[in-house]
Design a protein around this motif. Structure first.
Motif, PDB file in Angstrom:
ATOM      1  N   SER A  41       0.855  -1.186   0.000  1.00 27.26           N
ATOM      2  CA  SER A  41       0.000   0.000   0.000  1.00 27.26           C
ATOM      3  C   SER A  41       0.893   1.239   0.000  1.00 27.26           C
ATOM      4  O   SER A  41       2.106   1.149   0.250  1.00 27.26           O
ATOM      5  CB  SER A  41      -0.891   0.008   1.240  1.00 27.26           C
ATOM      6  N   ARG A  42       0.312   2.371  -0.256  1.00 28.36           N
ATOM      7  CA  ARG A  42       1.061   3.624  -0.224  1.00 28.36           C
ATOM      8  C   ARG A  42       1.723   3.800   1.146  1.00 28.36           C
ATOM      9  O   ARG A  42       2.900   4.149   1.234  1.00 28.36           O
ATOM     10  CB  ARG A  42       0.128   4.791  -0.546  1.00 28.36           C
ATOM     11  N   LEU A  70       8.347   7.630 -18.736  1.00 21.40           N
ATOM     12  CA  LEU A  70       7.332   8.306 -17.930  1.00 21.40           C
ATOM     13  C   LEU A  70       7.800   9.682 -17.444  1.00 21.40           C
ATOM     14  O   LEU A  70       7.053  10.383 -16.762  1.00 21.40           O
ATOM     15  CB  LEU A  70       6.959   7.444 -16.713  1.00 21.40           C
ATOM     16  N   GLU A  81       4.237  12.462  -6.449  1.00 18.07           N
ATOM     17  CA  GLU A  81       4.155  12.080  -7.861  1.00 18.07           C
ATOM     18  C   GLU A  81       4.974  10.813  -8.127  1.00 18.07           C
ATOM     19  O   GLU A  81       4.538   9.929  -8.876  1.00 18.07           O
ATOM     20  CB  GLU A  81       4.619  13.229  -8.755  1.00 18.07           C
ATOM     21  N   ASP A  84       3.086   7.884  -6.651  1.00 18.55           N
ATOM     22  CA  ASP A  84       1.951   7.547  -7.524  1.00 18.55           C
ATOM     23  C   ASP A  84       2.421   6.653  -8.667  1.00 18.55           C
ATOM     24  O   ASP A  84       1.775   5.652  -8.984  1.00 18.55           O
ATOM     25  CB  ASP A  84       1.307   8.820  -8.105  1.00 18.55           C
ATOM     26  N   ALA A  85       3.544   7.011  -9.289  1.00 21.97           N
ATOM     27  CA  ALA A  85       4.070   6.225 -10.411  1.00 21.97           C
ATOM     28  C   ALA A  85       4.472   4.826  -9.946  1.00 21.97           C
ATOM     29  O   ALA A  85       4.187   3.829 -10.632  1.00 21.97           O
ATOM     30  CB  ALA A  85       5.261   6.943 -11.044  1.00 21.97           C
ATOM     31  N   LEU A  87       3.305   3.117  -7.437  1.00 18.95           N
ATOM     32  CA  LEU A  87       2.127   2.319  -7.094  1.00 18.95           C
ATOM     33  C   LEU A  87       1.320   1.936  -8.331  1.00 18.95           C
ATOM     34  O   LEU A  87       0.717   0.873  -8.382  1.00 18.95           O
ATOM     35  CB  LEU A  87       1.268   3.075  -6.082  1.00 18.95           C
ATOM     36  N   GLU A  88       1.340   2.809  -9.341  1.00 22.50           N
ATOM     37  CA  GLU A  88       0.637   2.507 -10.587  1.00 22.50           C
ATOM     38  C   GLU A  88       1.355   1.405 -11.359  1.00 22.50           C
ATOM     39  O   GLU A  88       0.728   0.557 -11.985  1.00 22.50           O
ATOM     40  CB  GLU A  88       0.519   3.762 -11.449  1.00 22.50           C
ATOM     41  N   ASP A  89       2.691   1.410 -11.321  1.00 21.33           N
ATOM     42  CA  ASP A  89       3.493   0.406 -12.017  1.00 21.33           C
ATOM     43  C   ASP A  89       4.581  -0.095 -11.058  1.00 21.33           C
ATOM     44  O   ASP A  89       5.677   0.464 -11.007  1.00 21.33           O
ATOM     45  CB  ASP A  89       4.115   0.998 -13.273  1.00 21.33           C
TER      46      ASP A  89
END
Length: 142
Positions: A41-42, A70, A81, A84-85, A87-89
């Motif tokens: 998790s974050r 990216l 930011e 976020d990247a 966690l997205e990938d």
């Protein structure tokens, strides 16, 4: 000695495989989290990075990832930011992170994990490439 250890592992990564093998050589069967399938998790990621004494940028994997594509090399990006990247990938999360009661480390190189394991190893250990890390008595060579 019983000790709870968790490794955020990628079985395709030689450093991660070496780290897992060193943990097992210490007589510990860790909780293995294949973070590409089950990312942290974050909150977990932020805690691992902080507990390892790293910056968010230092915890990003550049090699063999979409890091440059990216635009993550932009120094003006905020930690949020970058997180976020990651966690997205999750391939962007550097590996392997290892958590034990003795600390948290990004085990790069893999022998860094020895800093957070008890000093009782089963004997010699060599990495996949043949580099000897522990001698026959389980004493650290590197």
């Amino acid at each position: 000695m019983t000790i709870d250890v968790t490794i955020y592992h990628n079985p395709k990564c030689g450093t991660s495989r070496n780290t897992l093998a060193m943990i097992r050589n210490a007589g510990i069967e860790p909780v293995v989290v294949e973070y590409l399938k089950d990312p942290p998790s974050r909150e977990q990621l932020i805690k691992m990075i902080a507990d390892a004494g790293l910056t968010v940028r230092a915890a990003i994997r550049e090699k063999d990832t979409p890091y440059a594509e990216l635009g993550l090399d932009n120094p003006d990006l905020t930690d949020d930011e970058l997180l976020d990247a990651m966690l997205e990938d999750p391939i962007l999360i550097n590996r392997p992170f290892v958590i034990s009661p003795l600390g948290t480390r990004l085990a790069r190189p893999s022998e860094v994990v020895l800093d957070i394991l008890p000093g009782t190893h089963k004997g010699p250990f060599a990495k996949e490439d043949g580099q000897q890390v522990l001698d026959a008595q389980g004493k650290r060579l590197v």
